[in-house]
Design a protein around this motif. Structure first.
Motif, short mmCIF file in Angstrom:
data_model
loop_
_atom_site.label_atom_id
_atom_site.label_comp_id
_atom_site.label_asym_id
_atom_site.label_seq_id
_atom_site.Cartn_x
_atom_site.Cartn_y
_atom_site.Cartn_z
N ALA A 16 46.05 43.94 32.68
CA ALA A 16 44.77 43.33 33.04
C ALA A 16 44.89 41.81 33.09
O ALA A 16 44.36 41.16 34.01
CB ALA A 16 43.70 43.73 32.03
N MET A 17 45.62 41.23 32.13
CA MET A 17 45.74 39.77 32.11
C MET A 17 46.60 39.27 33.26
O MET A 17 46.29 38.24 33.88
CB MET A 17 46.27 39.32 30.76
CG MET A 17 45.26 39.54 29.64
SD MET A 17 45.80 38.97 28.00
CE MET A 17 45.82 37.20 28.24
N VAL A 18 47.67 39.97 33.58
CA VAL A 18 48.47 39.59 34.76
C VAL A 18 47.60 39.65 36.01
O VAL A 18 47.63 38.75 36.86
CB VAL A 18 49.72 40.48 34.91
CG1 VAL A 18 50.50 40.09 36.17
CG2 VAL A 18 50.62 40.39 33.69
N ASP A 19 46.78 40.70 36.12
CA ASP A 19 45.86 40.81 37.25
C ASP A 19 44.93 39.60 37.34
O ASP A 19 44.75 39.00 38.40
CB ASP A 19 45.00 42.07 37.12
CG ASP A 19 45.71 43.35 37.47
OD1 ASP A 19 46.81 43.29 38.06
OD2 ASP A 19 45.16 44.43 37.16
N TYR A 20 44.30 39.27 36.21
CA TYR A 20 43.34 38.16 36.20
C TYR A 20 44.00 36.86 36.66
O TYR A 20 43.48 36.13 37.51
CB TYR A 20 42.77 37.95 34.80
CG TYR A 20 41.72 38.93 34.34
CD1 TYR A 20 40.60 39.20 35.12
CD2 TYR A 20 41.81 39.53 33.08
CE1 TYR A 20 39.61 40.07 34.66
CE2 TYR A 20 40.83 40.40 32.63
CZ TYR A 20 39.73 40.67 33.42
OH TYR A 20 38.75 41.52 32.96
N TRP A 21 45.15 36.54 36.07
CA TRP A 21 45.83 35.28 36.39
C TRP A 21 46.31 35.29 37.85
O TRP A 21 46.20 34.26 38.53
CB TRP A 21 46.98 35.06 35.42
CG TRP A 21 46.66 34.21 34.21
CD1 TRP A 21 47.19 33.00 33.92
CD2 TRP A 21 45.77 34.51 33.12
NE1 TRP A 21 46.68 32.53 32.72
CE2 TRP A 21 45.81 33.43 32.20
CE3 TRP A 21 44.94 35.59 32.81
CZ2 TRP A 21 45.07 33.39 31.02
CZ3 TRP A 21 44.18 35.56 31.64
CH2 TRP A 21 44.24 34.48 30.77
N ALA A 22 46.84 36.42 38.31
CA ALA A 22 47.34 36.48 39.68
C ALA A 22 46.21 36.36 40.70
O ALA A 22 46.35 35.64 41.71
CB ALA A 22 48.11 37.79 39.90
N SER A 23 45.10 37.02 40.45
CA SER A 23 44.00 36.94 41.41
C SER A 23 43.37 35.55 41.41
O SER A 23 42.93 35.06 42.45
CB SER A 23 42.94 38.01 41.13
OG SER A 23 42.38 37.84 39.84
N PHE A 24 43.34 34.89 40.24
CA PHE A 24 42.86 33.51 40.23
C PHE A 24 43.77 32.63 41.08
O PHE A 24 43.29 31.78 41.84
CB PHE A 24 42.79 32.99 38.79
CG PHE A 24 42.30 31.57 38.71
CD1 PHE A 24 40.95 31.28 38.81
CD2 PHE A 24 43.19 30.52 38.55
CE1 PHE A 24 40.50 29.96 38.76
CE2 PHE A 24 42.75 29.20 38.49
CZ PHE A 24 41.40 28.92 38.60
#
Length: 548
Positions: A462-470
């Motif tokens: 989830a955190m990789v997703d958040y940072w990547a989408s940002f």
């Protein structure tokens, strides 16, 4: 100093020529303006390590702005990380100690790239490592960019000069400078790396017009420096600041805020090193100079020189003169649990704690004690510097970027697991990093072992997703986690425990107290604002117009 040549910065997409070094191991080759490089292939991710972005800052180039590396024509091997920049010889191991000693060299200005195999105009994420501007390296296993690259992101990690070699100001250095300033060489390295990215990243499949700068601790401090620096303007489009600290900085030629001038600190270091002049300093072994400077207590930090860093960070952000970019920022619940050097020595009793706080904080003592009560003073001693350094800074960044009309996303990392909590390190400083990079299996030998469980991997995903989408579009989202709202009028934030949850109004009163303390100290002009908090605080200046 460094100038921007925008008409030369964007190169046409480079040719990608796979060259087989062995039938089963094709080596990807990129032909970028800097020169052709051959990397390695890790599944669908191409990895290029140890690419020089500037000439070696040695000899006469020590304490000079970085000079761009000359282009090369033969294919250069980019399979091994470059050496870390010179840093103090390690002493007793701690939670951050890497598995093996880092290879170091004064010739260290290199970067690494992870990029999807068929990337075209992909978002770019430039990582700036932490380490108090004293230590660290882009080669640390925690910072492996593969998982972010699997989300379609081109990841770049950089080295920059550290310690006295990267941050010393001195009158003789200012005199030989065309701009009559000195210090901030590590920051100039970071700007040079971003300029390299602007010129070359298209060859690696990246979009030079969609660059996110990101860092943790001293890397996040560097992110704020870059947001302030006029010469970095336009080189990035978004910012991530994890555990940043907006402390007061020395000024180049005048003593201020309880600190000597930057040039005076350089002169004191020269005297301590017993070097007769600048030539003598440049003749010293880089390792000897660094080790001795550390023993003498030299503290590397940015210098307000009126040009590279025009003003105190708080002033720049108050005046809205920082880069107008979206930001993702936050801090950790247990920051000081692994940084106890920043915590004051505990008194003998709750009564002694309260008496000391009242003597230091005067009319703000009641507000301080509501947040950091005497009844639980052992925890209060850890929480007060956490908030004064990291919590206040994170919320301040969110507020200031929002005031510029930019989206801001705030988080509190409050995740623990058995090995971490058993050693009283719940959500310690930097403990979010393995989750951000998806490297939970690769923590160092002294890191509390992260359980190899579906829950831990789900949180990391989830955190990789958040940072990547940002990095992709300025909005952090995840496939299997809640929508992360912008800070907004509700002061929304993401509370990351075992799973992410949306909350509002982080730690009511925390920001306001620390903002008032900083404002009074800045107006007074004789006190710094940093870790001099709680029992370590000087007597607070009296009520000040514009601060209360």
């Amino acid at each position: 100093m460094i100038r921007h040549h925008h008409h030369l910065l964007l190169a046409a997409s480079a040719l990608l020529t796979p060259v087989a070094t062995a039938a089963q191991n094709p080596a990807p080759v990129v032909r970028a303006p800097a020169g052709p490089v051959a990397g390695t292939l890790d599944g669908d991710i191409r990895v290029f390590r140890g690419i020089p972005y500037a000439q070696a800052p040695i000899g006469s180039l020590r304490w000079k702005p970085p000079v761009p590396a000359p282009a090369w024509t033969s294919v250069r091997a980019a399979t091994d990380f470059g050496p870390a920049c010179i840093q103090p010889t390690p002493k007793a191991p701690n939670v951050y100690t890497p598995p093996a000693p880092l290879p170091t060299n004064e010739d260290c200005l290199s970067l690494n790239v992870w990029t999807p195999k068929h990337a075209t105009k992909a978002p770019v994420f430039v990582w700036i490592h932490g380490g108090s501007l004293v230590a660290g390296s882009s080669r640390e296993v925690t910072y492996d960019g593969r998982e972010l690259a699997k989300r379609g992101i081109v990841v770049v990690s950089i080295n920059y000069r550290l310690g006295a070699l990267g941050w010393m100001a001195h009158p003789a250095l200012s005199q030989e400078s065309g701009q009559h300033v000195s210090g901030n060489y590590g920051l100039l390295d970071q700007i040079a790396a971003l300029q390299w990215v602007r010129r070359n990243i298209a060859g690696f499949g990246g979009d030079a017009r969609n660059v996110t700068i990101a860092g943790e601790s001293a890397g996040a401090l560097s992110v704020m420096f870059l947001m302030e620096a006029p010469t970095a303007r336009g080189l990035f489009n978004k910012a991530v600041a994890e555990s940043a600290y907006m402390i007061s900085l020395p000024e180049l030629r005048r003593a201020a805020y309880g600190m000597p001038s930057g040039e005076a600190m350089g002169q004191m270091l020269q005297a301590g090193l017993k070097a007769p002049d600048l030539a003598g300093l440049r003749a010293m072994s880089a390792q000897e100079l660094t080790d001795r400077a550390a023993k003498l207590g030299f503290f590397p930090i940015g210098t307000v020189d009126g040009q590279i860093l025009p003003a105190q960070m708080t002033t720049t952000f108050d005046e809205g003169k920082q880069a107008a970019v979206p930001i993702l920022t936050g801090f950790n619940q247990g920051e000081i649990r692994s940084l106890r050097v920043l915590a004051a020595k505990a008194p003998t009793s709750a009564a002694a704690y309260e008496q000391a706080i009242r003597g230091r904080y005067g009319d703000l003592a009641d507000a301080f004690l509501r947040l950091y009560p005497a009844a639980d003073y052992q925890e209060s001693i850890l929480e007060a510097p956490r908030d004064a350094l990291y919590g206040w800074t994170a919320e301040r960044l969110a507020r200031k970027q929002q005031a510029l009309g930019q989206r801001a996303y705030l988080y509190l990392f409050d995740h623990g697991y058995p090995a971490m909590d058993a050693t009283d390190l719940h959500a310690f400083h930097a403990s979010e990093l393995p989750y951000v990079f998806g490297t939970v299996k690769a923590a160092g030998p002294n890191w509390p072992a992260i359980p190899d469980t579906p829950a831990e991997h789900a949180l990391s995903s989830a955190m990789v997703d958040y940072w990547a989408s940002f990095a992709r579009n300025g909005v952090p989202t995840s496939r299997n986690a809640p929508a992360w709202p912008a800070f907004g009028k509700d002061r929304a934030y993401l509370h990351i425990t075992d799973t992410p949850r949306v909350r509002t109004a982080l730690m009511p009163g925390m920001f306001e107290l620390n903002e008032t303390v900083m404002c009074r100290r800045r107006a007074d002009g004789t006190q710094a604002w940093n870790w001099n908090v709680g029992l370590s605080a000087p007597t607070l200046p009296a009520k000040t117009a514009g601060c209360d």
